[in-house]
Design an enzyme around this catalytic site. Structure first.
Site, short mmCIF file in Angstrom:
data_model
loop_
_atom_site.label_atom_id
_atom_site.label_comp_id
_atom_site.label_asym_id
_atom_site.label_seq_id
_atom_site.Cartn_x
_atom_site.Cartn_y
_atom_site.Cartn_z
N GLY B 205 0.95 -1.30 -0.04
CA GLY B 205 0.03 -0.04 0.05
C GLY B 205 0.94 1.30 -0.03
O GLY B 205 1.88 1.34 -0.61
N SER B 206 0.26 2.20 0.69
CA SER B 206 0.99 3.56 0.48
C SER B 206 2.42 3.68 1.15
O SER B 206 2.90 4.75 0.80
CB SER B 206 0.10 4.78 1.32
OG SER B 206 -1.20 4.65 0.65
N ILE B 207 2.81 2.78 1.95
CA ILE B 207 4.20 2.89 2.55
C ILE B 207 5.18 2.87 1.29
O ILE B 207 6.39 3.29 1.48
CB ILE B 207 4.63 1.95 3.68
CG1 ILE B 207 4.45 0.51 2.97
CG2 ILE B 207 3.78 2.03 4.76
CD1 ILE B 207 5.28 -0.67 4.00
#
Ligand SMILES: [Zn+2]
Lengths: 417, 458
Positions: B205-207
């Site tokens: 995801g956004s990491i």
């Protein structure tokens, strides 16, 4: 006067070997077990030295190599039994002392063994009675019903009947040899009872052992010794082949009808299928030999206790585990030297009775070593017999000492007596 | 007759000699059988190991994680931390084999490797049981227990490491198992024996935007200054990428702080597959990590299959991207350590009873970005915690830098991620927190990360 210095020198070397074993046991686990192992090595050494001195005084010309070889084997056996379980060691030491006494008695009482030929039928009868006894009064130990319970100890008549078998066959074959050859020369002749009688008799005896005593190994030794002696006496291939065919037929019948024979063969074919059950023992034996590598784990450093019945039938696997491939081959080489000496004794004799008897005893010993070692290494199906001089067991040890005594007798008897 | 006797003698002697040869072939046969897998386990191996006093496994301060105590028939293993360190230490069972460091460091623990040869030989001659080497880990037992406690009842993993050295300070996976009875967990549907920190393959995801951002800062410095209008969705070749909100016009900083998918999807497309994958590889995604325990290398769509929609998805950590929590911690560590990822390790060294010892030294694994890019990203990550999606990770008196992630996955609610480091000015710890199907990273993972950082900096 015959010098026996060489014999004593060899006995000393053997003693150093067994003494080292006892010392190693003591150093690893200081205690009475190790001390007794040292004592046992010393007692066996002293016993044979005493015999050597007595023989030297008497001036007998016994073979110089037999006692060092059997003292090596007996000593190794006793040391390993102390290592496996001191309780076995004590008893085996006692049996070794009795064995040495039996060897001395044999050399004293049976030195003029030629007269034994006259009693050959008595031996045959005694042997058959001795084999029948366990069937009616015997107890089953380790799967074979071949033991008599004598209260103080268990007695296995079949170990001594082996000797009677050789006595009988040597006498019988030498007497009937000419007749046999003649009968074999005629073509289309119907085989007479005289010719086929003993073969059938032996075959029945072997089957008797196999079926009623469940003792496959002893049956194999008896029949193998019989064929070997017939071969040496007559070299009649037809007879040998008939014998082998009869044996195979018997074996096939046994395979089909006797449960434990089928089990043994199944284990031999694929022990891994029943690895946690009936195949466990042979697999542990193979693992033990594998674990030993070339030099072995060292005395006391292996795990022979994982092999069931390691002190009797499987003691060779324990020796391989702790002294390695070299130790195992060493034991085999000593047996080969013993077999070599036995045949050598046979070949220096002129009279055929002596030749046949010495060669018969030697063949018996060699066959037994081959069958049991092939069994514990999965070369042949495991048949459950003792490794001569090494396995735990009084009957076997004493019988083999008598056998050795007979070889000594034959080695010194003046030719043509 | 004499000739027959001679012939029989030859037959018997040759037969016995053949047995000698056959004897030498038995190891070959056993080797063949054990390789084919048909074999019953040799009880000698376990019995031999039981005779050896296996070395202890100690934390960085000497606290015991595993030790052998005398018992009947040799020694018995004890694990004072129980399940808390189970995934690091592993187990060691005669029947079910071994796992964790008990497996991978077995030779050192048994003294077969790394110990004093002279002492081993002396023990062998005297028949004394051998003594293994004690292993000292980089792990802090207190922090490890704390992380395990925070994870209790949840499914997920926590990794804490020192970004400047690569030392792993804590590595927890939940659910845990009792290392004394691994067999009880073999058929458990929750897979407690799985080390989620090292073997769990999760969409980041956004990491993952840390990587995309690093590429933008390095290759498209102009674009970093531009403003992008976020309408809440981005359509690429008929494929629509959804955002977590309609962010309106955002610049690079705002896009990172608010974790704008539209902006990062467009950054990915602007970078192109080549530049993007170069940066992904620089961070070591898909590269095997040399570690004391087996680690999943991660996954990224290869260049040849990277079409527009996949590229845009990958740039926001979706698509086919998969990483482990350990690798997630390394992403944060790279930013903390001026762009260099240090080789992660668990075993600091070992010590033999005979006085021999060995100590490991930190090594660089790979350079993920330039110090300038790392410095710029650090500011962005500070902002995430100060005013963006990671506010729940903020600690009084300590500047925490981080990045949240809420990874969509086929198994239900999003996986909640937080990666970060602190203190931002002089980073001492980098952390990664993953909670399976726990929802948003900012609300589920960030608070947990905050507590771990608080404890780690004490
Ligand atoms: Zn947006």
């Amino acid at each position: 006067m015959h010098g026996r210095g060489k014999e004593r020198k060899l006995l000393l070397i053997t003693f150093l070997y067994t003494l080292t074993g006892g010392a190693a046991l003591y150093l690893r686990a200081p205690g009475p077990g190790g001390l007794w192992a040292v004592a046992a090595a010393t007692v066996i050494f002293c016993g044979f030295m005493l015999l050597s001195v007595v023989w030297q005084r008497r001036g007998t010309g016994y073979d110089l190599y037999i006692t060092p070889l059997i003292s090596f084997l007996t000593g190794t056996g006793v040391i390993f039994l102390f290592r496996l379980n001191p309780a076995y060691g004590y008893r085996q030491l006692a049996w070794a002392i009795i064995g040495m006494a039996a060897l001395y008695m044999t050399t004293t009482l049976l030195s003029s063994y030629h007269s034994l030929a006259d009693y050959k039928y008595l031996f045959a009868l005694a042997g058959i009675v001795a084999l029948l006894l366990p069937i009616f009064f015997g107890i089953e130990l380790g799967g074979a019903k071949s033991w008599l319970d004598l209260g103080l100890f268990h007695f296995q008549p079949s170990e001594f009947v082996k000797l009677l078998l050789v006595f009988f066959l040597a006498g019988y074959l030498v007497e009937n040899r000419v007749l046999w050859r003649a009968a074999g020369g005629k073509e289309y002749s119907l085989p007479g009872l005289q010719e086929w009688g003993p073969l059938l008799g032996m075959w029945l005896t072997a089957l008797l052992l196999l079926v009623f005593q469940k003792d496959l190994g002893t049956a194999l030794i008896y029949f193998g010794t019989f064929l070997a002696m017939v071969y040496m006496a007559t070299a009649r291939l037809r007879y040998i082949i008939s014998g082998a065919v009869l044996f195979l037929a018997g074996a096939a019948a046994a395979y089909l009808s006797v449960g434990h024979v089928r089990t043994r063969v199944a284990i031999w074919m694929n022990p891994w299928a029943t690895a946690e059950g009936s195949g466990y023992q042979i697999i542990q034996s193979l693992y033990a030999i594998d674990a030993g590598g070339i030099f072995g784990s060292g005395l006391g450093a292996g795990f022979p206790e994982f092999i069931p019945a390691v002190h009797t039938d499987f003691i060779f696997a324990a020796i391989c585990e702790e002294t390695g491939l070299l130790g195992g081959i060493g034991i085999l080489v000593v047996f080969m030297l013993l077999v070599y000496r036995g045949f050598k004794i046979a070949l220096i004799k002129r009279d055929e009775y002596s030749v046949l008897m010495a060669a018969g005893f030697t063949a018996l010993l060699g066959l037994q070593v081959f069958i049991i070692i092939a069994g514990v290494t999965k070369l042949l199906p495991m048949t459950g017999i003792t490794l001569p001089f090494i396995s735990y067991g009084g009957s076997s040890l004493v019988a083999n000492f008598i056998l050795a005594g007979m070889l000594l007798n034959i080695s010194c008897e003046v030719d043509g007596a | 007759m004499r000739n027959n006797v001679r012939r029989l003698a030859y037959i018997l002697l040759v037969g016995l000699a053949a047995v000698c040869v056959y004897l030498a072939l038995i190891p070959v046969y056993i080797n063949h059988i054990t390789k084919s897998g048909a074999a019953l386990a040799d009880p000698r191996i376990a019995a031999g190991e039981n005779r050896i006093q296996r070395g202890a496994i100690l934390d960085r301060h000497g606290a015991v994680l595993a030790r052998s105590v005398p018992a009947e028939n040799g020694y018995q293993r004890e694990y004072p931390l129980g399940g808390a360190a189970a995934h690091i230490v592993g187990y060691y069972s005669n029947k079910y084999g071994a796992a964790g460091l008990e497996k991978s460091m077995a030779r050192v623990l048994l003294g077969l490797e790394g110990g004093s040869k002279i002492i081993n030989l002396r023990n062998r001659i005297l028949g004394r049981p051998g003594v293994g080497n004690d292993i000292t880990l980089t792990v802090d037992a207190g922090l490890q227990q704390y992380a395990a406690k925070l994870l209790a009842g949840k499914k997920g993993a926590v990794v804490v490491l020192d970004p400047a050295t690569g030392e792993v300070l804590a590595l927890a996976s939940s659910p845990a198992f009792d290392p004394l009875q691994p067999a009880k967990y073999i058929d458990d549907a929750e897979a407690p024996l799985l080390n989620r920190a090292l073997q769990g393959a999760y969409p980041p995801g956004s990491i993952f935007k840390i990587i995309t951002a690093a590429a933008v800062l390095a290759d498209l410095p102009g674009m970093a200054g531009d403003t992008i209008k976020c309408t809440g969705k981005l359509t690429v070749n008929g494929f629509t990428l959804h955002d977590n909100a309609v962010h309106g016009p955002v610049d690079f900083g705002e896009a990172f702080t608010k974790s704008c998918n539209v902006a990062f999807g467009r950054y990915g497309l602007a970078l192109g597959a080549g530049e993007f994958l170069k940066q992904v590889t620089a961070f070591g995604i898909g590269k095997s990590i040399d570690f004391e325990l087996p680690v999943y290398a991660g996954n990224i769509t290869p260049a040849g299959e990277m079409d527009g929609p996949t590229l845009a998805s990958s740039a926001i950590g979706q698509g086919e991207v998969l990483v482990t929590p350990l690798h997630a911690a390394l992403l944060a560590g790279a930013v903390a350590n001026d762009g260099v990822i240090m080789q992660p390790y668990l075993v600091a060294g070992y010590r033999g009873r005979g006085g021999s010892s060995s100590r490991r030294h930190p090594e660089e694994w790979r350079r993920a970005m330039t110090p300038a890019v790392a410095a710029a990203l650090r500011e962005q990550m500070i902002n995430v915690v100060r005013q963006g999606t990671g506010r729940a990770a903020a600690l009084p008196g300590v500047t925490v830098a981080g990045k949240t992630g809420s990874a969509e996955n086929p198994h239900g609610k999003s996986h909640a991620w937080f990666v970060g480091f602190a203190p931002a000015e002089e980073p001492r710890v980098a952390v990664a927190v993953l909670l399976e199907n726990a929802g948003s990273g900012g609300s589920a993972a960030a608070p947990l990360a905050r507590e771990i950082i608080r404890k780690a900096l004490q």
